[in-house]
Design an enzyme around this catalytic site. Structure first.
Site, short mmCIF file in Angstrom:
data_model
loop_
_atom_site.label_atom_id
_atom_site.label_comp_id
_atom_site.label_asym_id
_atom_site.label_seq_id
_atom_site.Cartn_x
_atom_site.Cartn_y
_atom_site.Cartn_z
CB CYS A 138 -0.96 0.00 1.18
SG CYS A 138 -0.13 -0.03 2.78
CG ASN A 139 4.04 1.73 2.64
OD1 ASN A 139 4.39 0.71 2.09
ND2 ASN A 139 4.34 2.01 3.90
NE ARG A 140 7.60 -1.10 1.51
CZ ARG A 140 8.48 -0.51 2.33
NH1 ARG A 140 9.67 -0.23 1.92
NH2 ARG A 140 8.16 -0.25 3.58
CB SER A 147 6.75 -0.49 8.17
OG SER A 147 7.09 -1.72 7.61
CD GLU A 158 3.23 -2.73 8.24
OE1 GLU A 158 2.21 -3.08 7.65
OE2 GLU A 158 4.02 -1.88 7.81
CD GLN A 195 2.43 -5.96 2.95
OE1 GLN A 195 3.38 -5.31 3.39
NE2 GLN A 195 1.22 -5.44 2.80
#
Length: 158
Positions: A59-61, A117, A122, A128
């Site tokens: 979601c962020n990378r 993270s 996290e 993932q």
């Protein structure tokens, strides 16, 4: 799930290890979302074949880990592909981070340990990374070198 590969790796030249990374702290969620739809295993495979790669998209990378002695040429080709798809969007161009060699391995260790993270420590990132690793294995986008590197990082990240 553990995979067996044909060749035992005795030495890994980390100078052949490269990372192209886009992170939400450097761009927008909209750009990361669009990028994850463009930087897919099938699209990257067409550019990188026959060299090893793994795509980690969260979601962020969005990150592409490459193991190749021709990384400079491959990076140039990937950048050209992304520029075509994004119509030379300056935000995407400026948000690309490039790491090479031992710095990539250290960064990967920090990612798998949750130190890179948004929420420090996290643990979901470990899963993932493992899923990205398993997908690359199943699709045969990696072999001995990246297998050794990622198995080491996953063990260390625990």
């Amino acid at each position: 799930m553990k995979f067996n590969y044909k060749h035992k790796i005795k030495y890994i030249d980390l100078n052949n290890f490269t990372l192209l990374s886009w992170h939400i702290r450097d761009t927008s969620i909209e750009h990361i979302s669009k990028l994850s739809k463009i930087v897919t295993p099938n699209n990257v495979y067409k550019i990188i074949f026959p060299y090893e790669f793994i795509i980690l998209s969260t979601c962020n990378r969005v990150e592409i880990y490459i193991y190749s002695y021709k990384s400079r040429e491959l990076i140039k080709n990937i950048k050209a592909f992304i520029n075509r798809e994004f119509k030379s969007d300056k935000c995407i161009l400026d948000s690309l981070n490039l790491l090479e060699g031992k710095k990539v391995y250290r960064y990967l260790l920090e990612v798998t340990a949750g130190l890179r993270s948004l929420a420090l420590g996290e643990y979901q990132i470990q899963g993932q990374v493992k899923n990205a690793y398993l997908n690359a294995m199943q699709n045969r986008h990696m072999s001995g070198y990246l297998i050794s590197i990622f198995e080491s990082a996953l063990k260390t990240g625990k």
